[in-house]
Write a protein that holds these residues in place. Sequence first.
Motif, PDB file in Angstrom:
ATOM      1  N   ARG A  93       0.814  -1.196   0.000  1.00 19.38           N
ATOM      2  CA  ARG A  93       0.000   0.000   0.000  1.00 19.38           C
ATOM      3  C   ARG A  93       0.857   1.259   0.000  1.00 19.38           C
ATOM      4  NH1 ARG A  93      -2.128   0.233   6.266  1.00 19.38           N
ATOM      5  NH2 ARG A  93      -0.342   1.365   7.100  1.00 19.38           N
ATOM      6  N   ALA A  94       2.176   1.129   0.141  1.00 17.35           N
ATOM      7  CA  ALA A  94       3.057   2.287   0.276  1.00 17.35           C
ATOM      8  C   ALA A  94       2.904   3.254  -0.878  1.00 17.35           C
ATOM      9  CB  ALA A  94       4.508   1.824   0.367  1.00 17.35           C
ATOM     10  N   ILE A  95       2.993   2.747  -2.123  1.00 16.93           N
ATOM     11  CA  ILE A  95       2.926   3.625  -3.277  1.00 16.93           C
ATOM     12  C   ILE A  95       1.553   4.272  -3.358  1.00 16.93           C
ATOM     13  CG2 ILE A  95       3.263   3.773  -5.753  1.00 16.93           C
ATOM     14  CD1 ILE A  95       5.737   3.033  -4.111  1.00 16.93           C
ATOM     15  N   PHE A  96       0.527   3.489  -3.053  1.00 22.08           N
ATOM     16  CA  PHE A  96      -0.846   3.999  -3.085  1.00 22.08           C
ATOM     17  C   PHE A  96      -1.002   5.167  -2.120  1.00 22.08           C
ATOM     18  CE2 PHE A  96      -5.306   3.886  -1.750  1.00 22.08           C
ATOM     19  CZ  PHE A  96      -5.926   3.925  -2.983  1.00 22.08           C
ATOM     20  N   ALA A  97      -0.536   4.975  -0.881  1.00 24.04           N
ATOM     21  CA  ALA A  97      -0.640   6.027   0.126  1.00 24.04           C
ATOM     22  C   ALA A  97       0.185   7.238  -0.270  1.00 24.04           C
ATOM     23  CB  ALA A  97      -0.179   5.497   1.485  1.00 24.04           C
ATOM     24  N   ALA A  98       1.371   6.997  -0.814  1.00 16.50           N
ATOM     25  CA  ALA A  98       2.250   8.110  -1.188  1.00 16.50           C
ATOM     26  C   ALA A  98       1.647   8.951  -2.295  1.00 16.50           C
ATOM     27  CB  ALA A  98       3.607   7.564  -1.612  1.00 16.50           C
ATOM     28  N   ASP A 131      11.197   4.215   4.362  1.00 23.30           N
ATOM     29  CA  ASP A 131      10.307   3.277   3.687  1.00 23.30           C
ATOM     30  C   ASP A 131       8.921   3.894   3.635  1.00 23.30           C
ATOM     31  OD1 ASP A 131       8.752   1.140   2.781  1.00 23.30           O
ATOM     32  OD2 ASP A 131      10.056  -0.331   3.757  1.00 23.30           O
ATOM     33  N   LEU A 132       8.381   4.091   2.405  1.00 27.45           N
ATOM     34  CA  LEU A 132       7.074   4.712   2.239  1.00 27.45           C
ATOM     35  C   LEU A 132       5.919   3.841   2.719  1.00 27.45           C
ATOM     36  CD1 LEU A 132       7.479   6.310  -1.302  1.00 27.45           C
ATOM     37  CD2 LEU A 132       7.172   7.550   0.843  1.00 27.45           C
ATOM     38  N   ARG A 133       6.210   2.588   3.073  1.00 23.59           N
ATOM     39  CA  ARG A 133       5.122   1.695   3.452  1.00 23.59           C
ATOM     40  C   ARG A 133       4.461   2.073   4.770  1.00 23.59           C
ATOM     41  NH1 ARG A 133       8.201  -3.931   2.469  1.00 23.59           N
ATOM     42  NH2 ARG A 133       9.840  -2.665   3.397  1.00 23.59           N
ATOM     43  N   SER A 134       5.174   2.811   5.621  1.00 18.82           N
ATOM     44  CA  SER A 134       4.588   3.214   6.891  1.00 18.82           C
ATOM     45  C   SER A 134       5.438   4.309   7.508  1.00 18.82           C
ATOM     46  CB  SER A 134       4.504   2.018   7.858  1.00 18.82           C
ATOM     47  OG  SER A 134       5.797   1.531   8.155  1.00 18.82           O
ATOM     48  N   GLY A 135       4.877   4.962   8.514  1.00 20.38           N
ATOM     49  CA  GLY A 135       5.633   5.958   9.259  1.00 20.38           C
ATOM     50  C   GLY A 135       5.556   7.345   8.673  1.00 20.38           C
ATOM     51  N   ALA A 147       3.634  13.988   6.821  1.00 23.61           N
ATOM     52  CA  ALA A 147       2.474  13.112   6.902  1.00 23.61           C
ATOM     53  C   ALA A 147       2.851  11.825   7.609  1.00 23.61           C
ATOM     54  CB  ALA A 147       1.938  12.805   5.501  1.00 23.61           C
ATOM     55  N   TYR A 148       1.843  11.173   8.169  1.00 18.78           N
ATOM     56  CA  TYR A 148       2.056   9.891   8.847  1.00 18.78           C
ATOM     57  C   TYR A 148       1.061   8.879   8.289  1.00 18.78           C
ATOM     58  CZ  TYR A 148       2.731   6.382  12.459  1.00 18.78           C
ATOM     59  OH  TYR A 148       2.996   5.219  13.128  1.00 18.78           O
ATOM     60  N   SER A 149       1.579   7.742   7.841  1.00 14.04           N
ATOM     61  CA  SER A 149       0.776   6.696   7.230  1.00 14.04           C
ATOM     62  C   SER A 149       0.616   5.527   8.200  1.00 14.04           C
ATOM     63  CB  SER A 149       1.435   6.213   5.937  1.00 14.04           C
ATOM     64  OG  SER A 149       0.753   5.102   5.401  1.00 14.04           O
ATOM     65  N   PHE A 150      -0.614   4.992   8.292  1.00  9.65           N
ATOM     66  CA  PHE A 150      -0.855   3.817   9.136  1.00  9.65           C
ATOM     67  C   PHE A 150      -2.014   3.011   8.606  1.00  9.65           C
ATOM     68  CE2 PHE A 150      -3.288   7.321  10.774  1.00  9.65           C
ATOM     69  CZ  PHE A 150      -4.493   6.789  11.179  1.00  9.65           C
TER      70      PHE A 150
END
Length: 289
Positions: free
Chosen positions: A2-7, A244-248, A286-289
């Motif tokens: 989902r990293a690319i999607f969220a980014a 890592d764009l996948r989280s954080g 931004a913060y992704s989770f």
Amino acid sequence: MRAIFAAVLTAAAFATPALAQDAAGPTVPASAVPNDDTGGDFYVLGLGAAVLPDYEGSDDYSFSPVPAATGRVSGFNFLLAGNRASVDLIRDGVGPTWDFQAGPIAVINLNRNTTKGIDDAQVRALGKVGTAVELGGYVGIGKTGVITSQFDRLSASLSYRKDVAGGHGSTVLAPTVTYVTPLSLKAIAGIFVSGERVGEGYADNYFSINQAQSLASGLPIYNARGGWKNWTLGAIGGHSISGDLRSGWQLFGTVVYRKLLNDFADSPIVARNGSSSQWLGAVGVAYSF
């Protein structure tokens, strides 16, 4: 992943600086879902700062906060970026594929709804314009995996909004083309181009000058007509703080050039007291989770 999607979604959010007068920029939540995306829910929360003209057509600038939120709930993508919100009501496919988009969009237009932040004394003397609440919808089409990899994304959309609050009482039609590509697991970049065509009410309320306003401000009487108001070109980028764009945590930014056209560029508040060339920019975290 989902990293690319969220980014991509977060980059699209920061490509629309908060409180932008007409909110030009990507109107559709972009997506680029790699093969191992499971389609699960996720959320991205962001906050940043934008540099914006004091009013649409001004050559004076000020800072403004940029709240942003984006993600996916039960397969539906959503985007909240400052004064705009949209939802994609068509679920995306998985992997390199075509994606059709459609859904509602809402924008709160704050252009000249107060005179406190306007440095130009003559434009301040024109008075305030009521806040416009622009409601409408958009349609679009996108393709994942087009040029650089199976994860890059090209999309095109068309949105239509109508003010329902009496601010300008008119319409805004906006086509947008966006391209975004991941550079690695740490970085992502993209560009977009858009335009806006507005109705007579928009032109009259924001760019015309009536007799009373002319006497109060010293600016000449001017009657602006509706039509194509501007074109916009922008660049967006993001970088993972954690690697890592996948989280954080992630850093995102955008720079936008907007060119006013036709009667809008010729209005005295632009041609005499401002500039038809507009620059906007924003940086945020931004913060992704």
